[in-house]
Design a protein around this motif. Structure first.
Motif, mmCIF file in Angstrom:
data_model
loop_
_atom_site.group_PDB
_atom_site.id
_atom_site.type_symbol
_atom_site.label_atom_id
_atom_site.label_comp_id
_atom_site.label_asym_id
_atom_site.label_seq_id
_atom_site.Cartn_x
_atom_site.Cartn_y
_atom_site.Cartn_z
ATOM 1 N N ASP A 28 0.831 -1.207 0.000
ATOM 2 C CA ASP A 28 0.000 0.000 0.000
ATOM 3 C C ASP A 28 0.865 1.257 0.000
ATOM 4 O OD1 ASP A 28 -2.334 -1.459 -0.010
ATOM 5 O OD2 ASP A 28 -2.615 -1.347 2.154
ATOM 6 N N ALA A 29 1.915 1.254 0.794
ATOM 7 C CA ALA A 29 2.814 2.409 0.848
ATOM 8 C C ALA A 29 3.545 2.579 -0.472
ATOM 9 C CB ALA A 29 3.797 2.259 1.993
ATOM 10 N N LYS A 30 3.925 1.479 -1.092
ATOM 11 C CA LYS A 30 4.604 1.552 -2.393
ATOM 12 C C LYS A 30 3.672 2.118 -3.455
ATOM 13 C CE LYS A 30 7.751 -2.302 -1.588
ATOM 14 N NZ LYS A 30 8.112 -3.669 -1.961
ATOM 15 N N GLU A 31 2.424 1.676 -3.438
ATOM 16 C CA GLU A 31 1.442 2.178 -4.398
ATOM 17 C C GLU A 31 1.156 3.651 -4.169
ATOM 18 O OE1 GLU A 31 -2.000 -0.333 -4.205
ATOM 19 O OE2 GLU A 31 -0.869 -2.103 -4.804
ATOM 20 N N LEU A 32 1.064 4.053 -2.913
ATOM 21 C CA LEU A 32 0.840 5.458 -2.587
ATOM 22 C C LEU A 32 2.006 6.309 -3.075
ATOM 23 C CD1 LEU A 32 -0.818 7.658 -1.240
ATOM 24 C CD2 LEU A 32 0.305 7.091 0.907
ATOM 25 N N LYS A 33 3.216 5.845 -2.841
ATOM 26 C CA LYS A 33 4.400 6.577 -3.287
ATOM 27 C C LYS A 33 4.390 6.713 -4.804
ATOM 28 C CE LYS A 33 9.380 6.633 -3.411
ATOM 29 N NZ LYS A 33 10.585 5.870 -3.468
ATOM 30 N N ALA A 34 4.076 5.639 -5.513
ATOM 31 C CA ALA A 34 4.028 5.684 -6.977
ATOM 32 C C ALA A 34 2.963 6.665 -7.461
ATOM 33 C CB ALA A 34 3.768 4.290 -7.530
ATOM 34 N N SER A 35 1.803 6.681 -6.808
ATOM 35 C CA SER A 35 0.731 7.608 -7.184
ATOM 36 C C SER A 35 1.140 9.060 -6.971
ATOM 37 C CB SER A 35 -0.536 7.312 -6.383
ATOM 38 O OG SER A 35 -1.035 6.054 -6.704
ATOM 39 N N VAL A 36 1.784 9.332 -5.846
ATOM 40 C CA VAL A 36 2.238 10.702 -5.561
ATOM 41 C C VAL A 36 3.288 11.128 -6.582
ATOM 42 C CG1 VAL A 36 3.482 12.141 -3.891
ATOM 43 C CG2 VAL A 36 1.655 10.637 -3.122
ATOM 44 N N GLU A 37 4.210 10.241 -6.907
ATOM 45 C CA GLU A 37 5.239 10.576 -7.887
ATOM 46 C C GLU A 37 4.628 10.853 -9.258
ATOM 47 O OE1 GLU A 37 7.914 7.271 -7.503
ATOM 48 O OE2 GLU A 37 9.038 8.237 -5.893
ATOM 49 N N LYS A 38 3.627 10.051 -9.666
ATOM 50 C CA LYS A 38 2.940 10.290 -10.944
ATOM 51 C C LYS A 38 2.255 11.653 -10.932
ATOM 52 C CE LYS A 38 2.011 5.485 -12.107
ATOM 53 N NZ LYS A 38 0.970 4.462 -12.284
ATOM 54 N N TYR A 39 1.603 11.977 -9.809
ATOM 55 C CA TYR A 39 0.922 13.264 -9.680
ATOM 56 C C TYR A 39 1.914 14.418 -9.802
ATOM 57 C CZ TYR A 39 -1.390 17.234 -7.543
ATOM 58 O OH TYR A 39 -1.881 18.481 -7.313
ATOM 59 N N LEU A 40 3.048 14.306 -9.122
ATOM 60 C CA LEU A 40 4.048 15.372 -9.171
ATOM 61 C C LEU A 40 4.614 15.538 -10.576
ATOM 62 C CD1 LEU A 40 5.894 14.754 -5.774
ATOM 63 C CD2 LEU A 40 4.253 16.563 -6.332
ATOM 64 N N ILE A 41 4.794 14.443 -11.295
ATOM 65 C CA ILE A 41 5.267 14.524 -12.681
ATOM 66 C C ILE A 41 4.236 15.239 -13.546
ATOM 67 C CG2 ILE A 41 5.720 13.120 -14.742
ATOM 68 C CD1 ILE A 41 7.104 11.099 -12.839
ATOM 69 N N LYS A 42 2.958 14.920 -13.344
ATOM 70 C CA LYS A 42 1.899 15.589 -14.112
ATOM 71 C C LYS A 42 1.874 17.085 -13.820
ATOM 72 C CE LYS A 42 -1.172 11.633 -14.597
ATOM 73 N NZ LYS A 42 -2.480 11.060 -14.274
ATOM 74 N N VAL A 43 2.072 17.466 -12.559
ATOM 75 C CA VAL A 43 2.081 18.881 -12.186
ATOM 76 C C VAL A 43 3.249 19.590 -12.864
ATOM 77 C CG1 VAL A 43 2.460 20.483 -10.267
ATOM 78 C CG2 VAL A 43 0.861 18.594 -10.015
ATOM 79 N N ARG A 44 4.434 18.976 -12.826
ATOM 80 C CA ARG A 44 5.605 19.587 -13.479
ATOM 81 C C ARG A 44 5.397 19.698 -14.979
ATOM 82 N NH1 ARG A 44 8.831 15.620 -10.471
ATOM 83 N NH2 ARG A 44 8.928 16.445 -8.382
ATOM 84 N N ARG A 45 4.807 18.683 -15.587
ATOM 85 C CA ARG A 45 4.537 18.713 -17.024
ATOM 86 C C ARG A 45 3.562 19.840 -17.362
ATOM 87 N NH1 ARG A 45 2.821 13.380 -18.233
ATOM 88 N NH2 ARG A 45 5.026 12.848 -18.264
ATOM 89 N N ALA A 46 2.533 20.009 -16.538
ATOM 90 C CA ALA A 46 1.558 21.081 -16.764
ATOM 91 C C ALA A 46 2.220 22.448 -16.632
ATOM 92 C CB ALA A 46 0.401 20.954 -15.779
ATOM 93 N N GLN A 47 3.119 22.600 -15.659
ATOM 94 C CA GLN A 47 3.830 23.874 -15.497
ATOM 95 C C GLN A 47 4.719 24.155 -16.712
ATOM 96 O OE1 GLN A 47 5.762 23.103 -11.768
ATOM 97 N NE2 GLN A 47 4.129 24.058 -10.566
ATOM 98 N N THR A 48 5.388 23.138 -17.199
ATOM 99 C CA THR A 48 6.239 23.291 -18.387
ATOM 100 C C THR A 48 5.400 23.659 -19.599
ATOM 101 O OG1 THR A 48 7.825 21.699 -17.508
ATOM 102 C CG2 THR A 48 7.906 22.127 -19.882
ATOM 103 N N ASN A 49 4.283 22.970 -19.772
ATOM 104 C CA ASN A 49 3.398 23.272 -20.901
ATOM 105 C C ASN A 49 2.863 24.698 -20.826
ATOM 106 O OD1 ASN A 49 3.766 20.728 -21.973
ATOM 107 N ND2 ASN A 49 1.892 19.891 -21.093
ATOM 108 N N ALA A 50 2.563 25.169 -19.630
ATOM 109 C CA ALA A 50 2.076 26.539 -19.468
ATOM 110 C C ALA A 50 3.152 27.543 -19.861
ATOM 111 C CB ALA A 50 1.628 26.780 -18.030
#
Length: 59
Positions: A28-50
């Protein structure tokens, strides 16, 4: 009533755990960590696209 085993953690503590590559014992902790990392990558990608869009539009 079922008893749930929840652990409280602050966002700062969690980010520190991510930064320090804490080894997790449960999936569960591994899955949570992976989800948070995916979210942070999406946020950085959105900032770059902006920034790219602002450059293209001349702002």
């Amino acid at each position: 009533m079922a008893k749930n085993n929840y652990q409280m953690i602050t966002v700062k503590e969690y980010v520190n755990m991510l930064d320090n590559e804490v080894t997790y014992l449960d999936t569960d902790a591994k899955e949570l960590k992976a989800s948070v990392e995916k979210y942070l990558i999406k946020v950085r990608r959105a900032q770059t696209n902006a920034k790219i869009l602002e450059s293209l539009l001349g702002y």
